[in-house]
Scaffold this active site. Structure first.
Site, PDB file in Angstrom:
ATOM      1  N   HIS A 174     -27.655 -51.577 -10.372  1.00 19.34           N
ATOM      2  CA  HIS A 174     -27.269 -50.368  -9.661  1.00 19.34           C
ATOM      3  C   HIS A 174     -27.566 -49.124 -10.491  1.00 19.34           C
ATOM      4  CE1 HIS A 174     -24.345 -53.386  -7.870  1.00 19.34           C
ATOM      5  NE2 HIS A 174     -24.978 -52.942  -6.804  1.00 19.34           N
ATOM      6  N   TYR A 211     -18.716 -52.923  -7.677  1.00 18.80           N
ATOM      7  CA  TYR A 211     -18.806 -53.792  -8.848  1.00 18.80           C
ATOM      8  C   TYR A 211     -20.159 -53.552  -9.523  1.00 18.80           C
ATOM      9  CZ  TYR A 211     -16.777 -57.440 -11.717  1.00 18.80           C
ATOM     10  OH  TYR A 211     -16.209 -58.116 -12.765  1.00 18.80           O
ATOM     11  N   ILE A 229     -29.713 -59.887 -12.225  1.00 18.57           N
ATOM     12  CA  ILE A 229     -28.360 -59.357 -12.298  1.00 18.57           C
ATOM     13  C   ILE A 229     -27.798 -59.205 -10.889  1.00 18.57           C
ATOM     14  CG2 ILE A 229     -26.965 -57.373 -12.990  1.00 18.57           C
ATOM     15  CD1 ILE A 229     -28.932 -56.913 -15.273  1.00 18.57           C
TER      16      ILE A 229
END
Length: 277
Positions: free
Chosen positions: A35, A30, A181
């Site tokens: 990332h 996800y 986040i």
């Protein structure tokens, strides 16, 4: 971009690239901008970039969100391909842990902060990372500072066990309103999402007041008082710990981590900052 679906495929990929530097970005999928920042950093400094996408069952305790953890393989692959990832490793848990009896743990450092309420979590993290490190033999592995306790534990374990891997910490990525986040942010209701940036505001208020020699309890009160201005926030912990042993500090007299975990409804969010004296 190669998609590696099992351990044998991954080992063959590693064998074919054994003379190249490898940057590993371990994730549970996800994928988001946080990332992406890890991938971008890995891309700068390595010949090969590998991203693991694996919701690791061994780091989830009873009643936690393993089954409901958000997953979107198609979107994840698209982000990885656009970011120049060379290989994605996304094994089936049953194959990855087939007849598994061996686990990796660490003493002391796992017992505080998130480890108090998630007692098996870091054993699962270290076990899956040990397997990934052996499979891909990375030169460097990349971790976000949002999971600060995880980063400190992995860095210590890698040193203790002589993996010879450089553990690279990367800055926390935030939304425009300051919320860190996280894949779990999708769990928040609209009202909870509006309330959640209080965590960053509270930490920034604490950072502004923080000085060497300050009592930790005074700093914690500043942060907690700000969090309590949001009625939906349910504090699990706000703590000041040293960065070597992850033990509570009475006085801010050495490098430390200021960390918190707060629930909004059923969603547990973490955030932090590091302070150097």
């Amino acid at each position: 971009m190669k998609v590696l679906r099992n351990v044998q495929e991954a080992l063959e990929f590693t064998k074919g690239n054994y003379q190249k530097s490898v940057g590993l970005v371990p994730t549970m999928g996800y994928l988001h901008a946080g990332h992406k920042s890890l991938i971008d950093e890995a891309r700068k400094n390595n010949d090969i970039v590998v991203v693991s996408i694996f919701v690791n069952p061994t780091q989830f305790g009873p009643g936690e969100d393993y089954e409901s953890y958000p997953r979107d393989e198609e979107r994840d692959f698209k982000l990885c391909e656009e970011a120049g990832v060379d290989a994605v490793f996304t094994p089936d848990p049953k194959e990855f842990y087939q007849n598994h009896k061996t686990y990796v743990t660490i003493e002391d450092l796992k017992d505080n902060l998130c480890g108090k309420t998630r007692p098996i979590h870091f054993r699962g993290v270290l076990t899956v990372l040990t397997k990934l490190f052996h499979i891909f033999r990375p030169t460097r592995a990349y971790f976000g500072r949002k999971d600060a306790q995880q980063f400190l534990i992995v860095k210590k374990a890698v040193g203790d066990l002589n993996f010879g891997i450089e553990i690279v910490p990367c800055p926390i990525k935030r939304e425009e309103d300051g919320l860190a986040i996280s894949s779990r942010n999708v769990y928040l209701s609209d009202e909870e999402r509006k309330a959640a940036p209080v965590l960053h505001r509270a930490l920034e208020k604490g950072r502004a007041a923080m000085t060497k020699g300050m009592k930790a309890e005074d700093l914690i009160k500043i942060i907690e008082d700000e969090i309590k201005t949001e009625k939906l926030a349910d504090i699990e912990y706000v703590q000041v710990v040293d960065t070597e042993e992850i033990k509570d500090m009475d006085v801010i007299d050495r490098n430390c981590l200021v960390a918190l975990a707060v629930r909004f409804g059923t969603t547990r969010l973490i955030d932090n900052f590091f302070f150097e004296v």
